[in-house]
Write a protein that holds these residues in place. Structure first.
Motif, PDB file in Angstrom:
ATOM      1  N   GLU A  13       0.794  -1.220   0.000  1.00 17.22           N
ATOM      2  CA  GLU A  13       0.000   0.000   0.000  1.00 17.22           C
ATOM      3  C   GLU A  13       0.831   1.278   0.000  1.00 17.22           C
ATOM      4  OE1 GLU A  13      -2.346   0.037   3.506  1.00 17.22           O
ATOM      5  OE2 GLU A  13      -0.691   0.492   4.865  1.00 17.22           O
ATOM      6  N   GLY A  14       2.145   1.168   0.041  1.00 14.13           N
ATOM      7  CA  GLY A  14       2.981   2.364   0.051  1.00 14.13           C
ATOM      8  C   GLY A  14       2.938   3.092  -1.281  1.00 14.13           C
ATOM      9  N   ASP A  15       3.225   4.384  -1.251  1.00 15.30           N
ATOM     10  CA  ASP A  15       3.222   5.186  -2.475  1.00 15.30           C
ATOM     11  C   ASP A  15       4.554   5.890  -2.702  1.00 15.30           C
ATOM     12  OD1 ASP A  15       3.090   6.939  -0.402  1.00 15.30           O
ATOM     13  OD2 ASP A  15       1.285   7.992  -1.069  1.00 15.30           O
ATOM     14  N   GLN A  16       5.583   5.489  -1.968  1.00 18.25           N
ATOM     15  CA  GLN A  16       6.890   6.119  -2.105  1.00 18.25           C
ATOM     16  C   GLN A  16       7.839   5.301  -2.972  1.00 18.25           C
ATOM     17  OE1 GLN A  16       7.434   9.184  -0.914  1.00 18.25           O
ATOM     18  NE2 GLN A  16       5.323   9.152  -0.181  1.00 18.25           N
ATOM     19  N   CYS A  17       7.421   4.116  -3.406  1.00 18.47           N
ATOM     20  CA  CYS A  17       8.282   3.253  -4.175  1.00 18.47           C
ATOM     21  C   CYS A  17       7.429   2.344  -5.051  1.00 18.47           C
ATOM     22  CB  CYS A  17       9.179   2.426  -3.254  1.00 18.47           C
ATOM     23  SG  CYS A  17      10.507   1.549  -4.125  1.00 18.47           S
ATOM     24  N   VAL A  18       8.071   1.574  -5.926  1.00 17.67           N
ATOM     25  CA  VAL A  18       7.375   0.641  -6.807  1.00 17.67           C
ATOM     26  C   VAL A  18       7.069  -0.637  -6.039  1.00 17.67           C
ATOM     27  CG1 VAL A  18       7.580  -0.744  -8.900  1.00 17.67           C
ATOM     28  CG2 VAL A  18       8.497   1.585  -8.840  1.00 17.67           C
ATOM     29  N   HIS A  19       5.794  -1.038  -6.036  1.00 21.14           N
ATOM     30  CA  HIS A  19       5.379  -2.235  -5.293  1.00 21.14           C
ATOM     31  C   HIS A  19       4.656  -3.244  -6.164  1.00 21.14           C
ATOM     32  CE1 HIS A  19       6.391  -0.339  -1.443  1.00 21.14           C
ATOM     33  NE2 HIS A  19       5.819   0.752  -1.903  1.00 21.14           N
ATOM     34  N   PHE A  20       4.228  -2.841  -7.366  1.00 19.42           N
ATOM     35  CA  PHE A  20       3.455  -3.743  -8.216  1.00 19.42           C
ATOM     36  C   PHE A  20       4.261  -4.979  -8.599  1.00 19.42           C
ATOM     37  CE2 PHE A  20       1.332  -4.577 -12.455  1.00 19.42           C
ATOM     38  CZ  PHE A  20       0.172  -5.104 -11.894  1.00 19.42           C
ATOM     39  N   SER A  21       5.563  -4.818  -8.764  1.00 17.58           N
ATOM     40  CA  SER A  21       6.409  -5.945  -9.137  1.00 17.58           C
ATOM     41  C   SER A  21       6.614  -6.935  -7.996  1.00 17.58           C
ATOM     42  CB  SER A  21       7.773  -5.430  -9.612  1.00 17.58           C
ATOM     43  OG  SER A  21       8.378  -4.621  -8.616  1.00 17.58           O
ATOM     44  N   LEU A  22       6.253  -6.551  -6.784  1.00 12.84           N
ATOM     45  CA  LEU A  22       6.415  -7.436  -5.625  1.00 12.84           C
ATOM     46  C   LEU A  22       5.232  -8.368  -5.432  1.00 12.84           C
ATOM     47  CD1 LEU A  22       7.793  -4.880  -2.995  1.00 12.84           C
ATOM     48  CD2 LEU A  22       9.077  -6.249  -4.641  1.00 12.84           C
ATOM     49  N   LEU A  23       4.142  -8.155  -6.174  1.00 15.88           N
ATOM     50  CA  LEU A  23       2.918  -8.934  -5.957  1.00 15.88           C
ATOM     51  C   LEU A  23       3.141 -10.440  -6.090  1.00 15.88           C
ATOM     52  CD1 LEU A  23      -0.096  -8.970  -5.385  1.00 15.88           C
ATOM     53  CD2 LEU A  23      -0.506  -8.619  -7.837  1.00 15.88           C
ATOM     54  N   PRO A  24       3.792 -10.951  -7.151  1.00 11.23           N
ATOM     55  CA  PRO A  24       4.002 -12.406  -7.206  1.00 11.23           C
ATOM     56  C   PRO A  24       4.783 -12.948  -6.022  1.00 11.23           C
ATOM     57  CG  PRO A  24       4.401 -11.414  -9.353  1.00 11.23           C
ATOM     58  CD  PRO A  24       4.269 -10.281  -8.372  1.00 11.23           C
ATOM     59  N   LEU A  25       5.802 -12.228  -5.574  1.00  9.14           N
ATOM     60  CA  LEU A  25       6.580 -12.675  -4.417  1.00  9.14           C
ATOM     61  C   LEU A  25       5.728 -12.728  -3.166  1.00  9.14           C
ATOM     62  CD1 LEU A  25       9.890 -10.671  -4.971  1.00  9.14           C
ATOM     63  CD2 LEU A  25       9.606 -13.137  -5.187  1.00  9.14           C
ATOM     64  N   ILE A  26       4.884 -11.726  -2.990  1.00  8.39           N
ATOM     65  CA  ILE A  26       4.045 -11.665  -1.792  1.00  8.39           C
ATOM     66  C   ILE A  26       2.995 -12.763  -1.807  1.00  8.39           C
ATOM     67  CG2 ILE A  26       2.295 -10.251  -0.640  1.00  8.39           C
ATOM     68  CD1 ILE A  26       3.987  -7.814  -1.322  1.00  8.39           C
ATOM     69  N   ILE A  27       2.371 -12.998  -2.963  1.00 13.98           N
ATOM     70  CA  ILE A  27       1.379 -14.069  -3.068  1.00 13.98           C
ATOM     71  C   ILE A  27       2.027 -15.415  -2.780  1.00 13.98           C
ATOM     72  CG2 ILE A  27      -0.167 -15.284  -4.642  1.00 13.98           C
ATOM     73  CD1 ILE A  27      -1.202 -12.587  -3.669  1.00 13.98           C
ATOM     74  N   HIS A  28       3.216 -15.629  -3.294  1.00  9.71           N
ATOM     75  CA  HIS A  28       3.930 -16.885  -3.022  1.00  9.71           C
ATOM     76  C   HIS A  28       4.210 -17.043  -1.530  1.00  9.71           C
ATOM     77  CE1 HIS A  28       6.835 -20.136  -3.367  1.00  9.71           C
ATOM     78  NE2 HIS A  28       7.719 -19.383  -2.711  1.00  9.71           N
ATOM     79  N   GLN A  29       4.663 -15.973  -0.895  1.00  7.54           N
ATOM     80  CA  GLN A  29       4.986 -16.044   0.533  1.00  7.54           C
ATOM     81  C   GLN A  29       3.737 -16.261   1.375  1.00  7.54           C
ATOM     82  OE1 GLN A  29       7.999 -16.239   1.563  1.00  7.54           O
ATOM     83  NE2 GLN A  29       7.516 -16.340   3.745  1.00  7.54           N
ATOM     84  N   LEU A  30       2.626 -15.632   0.993  1.00  7.20           N
ATOM     85  CA  LEU A  30       1.379 -15.849   1.727  1.00  7.20           C
ATOM     86  C   LEU A  30       0.930 -17.304   1.642  1.00  7.20           C
ATOM     87  CD1 LEU A  30      -0.730 -12.668   0.839  1.00  7.20           C
ATOM     88  CD2 LEU A  30       0.211 -13.273   3.071  1.00  7.20           C
ATOM     89  N   ASN A  31       1.081 -17.893   0.462  1.00  3.56           N
ATOM     90  CA  ASN A  31       0.698 -19.295   0.297  1.00  3.56           C
ATOM     91  C   ASN A  31       1.559 -20.199   1.174  1.00  3.56           C
ATOM     92  OD1 ASN A  31      -0.709 -21.499  -0.939  1.00  3.56           O
ATOM     93  ND2 ASN A  31       1.041 -21.822  -2.288  1.00  3.56           N
ATOM     94  N   VAL A  32       2.862 -19.913   1.219  1.00  4.40           N
ATOM     95  CA  VAL A  32       3.763 -20.707   2.050  1.00  4.40           C
ATOM     96  C   VAL A  32       3.397 -20.586   3.526  1.00  4.40           C
ATOM     97  CG1 VAL A  32       6.158 -20.922   2.838  1.00  4.40           C
ATOM     98  CG2 VAL A  32       5.667 -20.606   0.407  1.00  4.40           C
ATOM     99  N   ARG A  33       3.110 -19.374   3.960  1.00 10.14           N
ATOM    100  CA  ARG A  33       2.781 -19.155   5.380  1.00 10.14           C
ATOM    101  C   ARG A  33       1.453 -19.819   5.747  1.00 10.14           C
ATOM    102  NH1 ARG A  33       5.663 -14.559   7.276  1.00 10.14           N
ATOM    103  NH2 ARG A  33       4.567 -14.791   9.257  1.00 10.14           N
ATOM    104  N   LEU A  34       0.480 -19.753   4.856  1.00 13.34           N
ATOM    105  CA  LEU A  34      -0.803 -20.402   5.132  1.00 13.34           C
ATOM    106  C   LEU A  34      -0.650 -21.919   5.248  1.00 13.34           C
ATOM    107  CD1 LEU A  34      -3.424 -18.496   2.932  1.00 13.34           C
ATOM    108  CD2 LEU A  34      -3.407 -18.681   5.417  1.00 13.34           C
ATOM    109  N   LEU A  35       0.112 -22.511   4.354  1.00 14.32           N
ATOM    110  CA  LEU A  35       0.322 -23.961   4.408  1.00 14.32           C
ATOM    111  C   LEU A  35       1.099 -24.353   5.650  1.00 14.32           C
ATOM    112  CD1 LEU A  35       1.123 -24.719   0.647  1.00 14.32           C
ATOM    113  CD2 LEU A  35      -1.023 -25.102   1.885  1.00 14.32           C
ATOM    114  N   GLU A  36       2.018 -23.498   6.096  1.00 10.60           N
ATOM    115  CA  GLU A  36       2.745 -23.770   7.345  1.00 10.60           C
ATOM    116  C   GLU A  36       1.792 -23.750   8.534  1.00 10.60           C
ATOM    117  OE1 GLU A  36       5.792 -20.883   7.553  1.00 10.60           O
ATOM    118  OE2 GLU A  36       7.159 -21.927   6.171  1.00 10.60           O
ATOM    119  N   CYS A  37       0.896 -22.786   8.559  1.00 16.86           N
ATOM    120  CA  CYS A  37      -0.091 -22.715   9.654  1.00 16.86           C
ATOM    121  C   CYS A  37      -1.011 -23.932   9.623  1.00 16.86           C
ATOM    122  CB  CYS A  37      -0.913 -21.439   9.538  1.00 16.86           C
ATOM    123  SG  CYS A  37      -0.004 -19.922   9.886  1.00 16.86           S
ATOM    124  N   GLN A  38      -1.402 -24.346   8.437  1.00 11.86           N
ATOM    125  CA  GLN A  38      -2.270 -25.512   8.329  1.00 11.86           C
ATOM    126  C   GLN A  38      -1.560 -26.781   8.790  1.00 11.86           C
ATOM    127  OE1 GLN A  38      -3.377 -26.770   4.333  1.00 11.86           O
ATOM    128  NE2 GLN A  38      -5.471 -27.213   5.007  1.00 11.86           N
TER     129      GLN A  38
END
Length: 275
Positions: A13-38
């Motif tokens: 949500e920041g507006d001081q830098c480019v973040h759109f290119s980070l979306l695939p990395l973040i989605i991948h990390q969220l999936n990993v964290r969810l599977l770890e919790c499960q």
């Protein structure tokens, strides 16, 4: 369980830098964290928690898929909602010097190859976007499907039209030069992409723990990759979320109120900019 989502929201949500290119990395990390919790939840002891996590995982996979895949076209899922990560986000990741080398960790070899092929086609399309072909003194727009072959076919058709109308009187070497120029553009773009892919990138994080800015790297290297930069500046300027624009609307609500309804639009723009 919810802390990864909080971290992802702050990262995007920041507006001081480019973040759109980070979306695939973040989605991948969220999936990993969810599977770890499960995997860490005990169904026998934490039945309700395990059921909640399972529903979250199923919903997450219905939105993004169990694994990351690059898809050239938009795929619609339930409720006509876009399925998976937007194509532009993968392009931004590839054209971001911080993240381009991380593509091989997220995607298959075939997907990475298709991704760079699509990027090359789009860059060629941008490079030939203003190309017009003279036919009998007039002009026609370039073909919609702009590839090297399509441009060459268009050039050959225009050559035939001119030669049929003027026979040999007005023939010249300019027609051959046009074809050579089209081939030269394609070869130049391919060379630029090869050099860009092989050059060293920059770290994702700065020494102070913040995100580095890929635009600073491009400001120093855009002259080395002018055609690649034309696409990079388009996709890297896409906001990852609507949070920055919502903040602007929120600021506008404090500037324009029922006691200041006669403000000129230019004045409103300046006041919001100053905030």
């Amino acid at each position: 369980l919810l802390s990864p989502f909080k971290e992802a929201q702050k990262a995007l949500e920041g507006d001081q830098c480019v973040h759109f290119s980070l979306l695939p990395l973040i989605i991948h990390q969220l999936n990993v964290r969810l599977l770890e919790c499960q995997g860490s939840a005990n169904p026998a002891v934490q039945g309700h928690l395990f059921a909640l996590i399972t529903k979250m995982v199923d919903d997450f996979h219905s939105r993004w898929g169990p694994t990351l895949r690059y898809i050239s076209s938009t795929v619609r899922g339930r409720g006509n909602r876009q399925f998976g990560i937007p194509t532009y986000s993968y392009w931004a990741m590839a054209l971001d010097p911080r993240t381009k080398r991380k593509l091989v960790k997220l995607l298959s070899e075939a997907d990475v190859k298709q991704l760079w092929e699509d990027i090359g086609k789009v860059i060629l399309s941008i490079a030939t976007d203003n190309l017009v072909v003279n036919v009998d003194g007039g002009t026609v727009d370039p073909p919609v499907d702009i590839t090297v072959d399509a441009v060459l076919r268009g050039r050959r058709r225009s050559n035939c039209a001119r030669q049929a109308s003027s026979f040999l009187v007005y023939s010249s070497d300019e027609d051959e030069d046009d074809v050579v120029n089209c081939v030269t553009i394609g070869a130049r773009i391919e060379e630029e992409l090869t050099c860009y892919r092989s050059c060293k990138g920059i770290p994702l994080l700065s020494p102070d723990g913040g995100y580095t800015c890929p635009l600073e790297w491009w400001s120093n290297h855009h002259q080395s990759f002018p055609h690649v930069w034309e696409l990079a500046k388009r996709v890297l300027s896409i906001p990852a979320t609507s949070a920055p624009s919502e903040r602007v609307f929120s600021a506008a609500s404090h500037v324009v109120n029922k006691k200041r309804v006669r403000l000129d639009p230019e004045t409103v723009d300046l006041l919001i900019y100053l905030r």
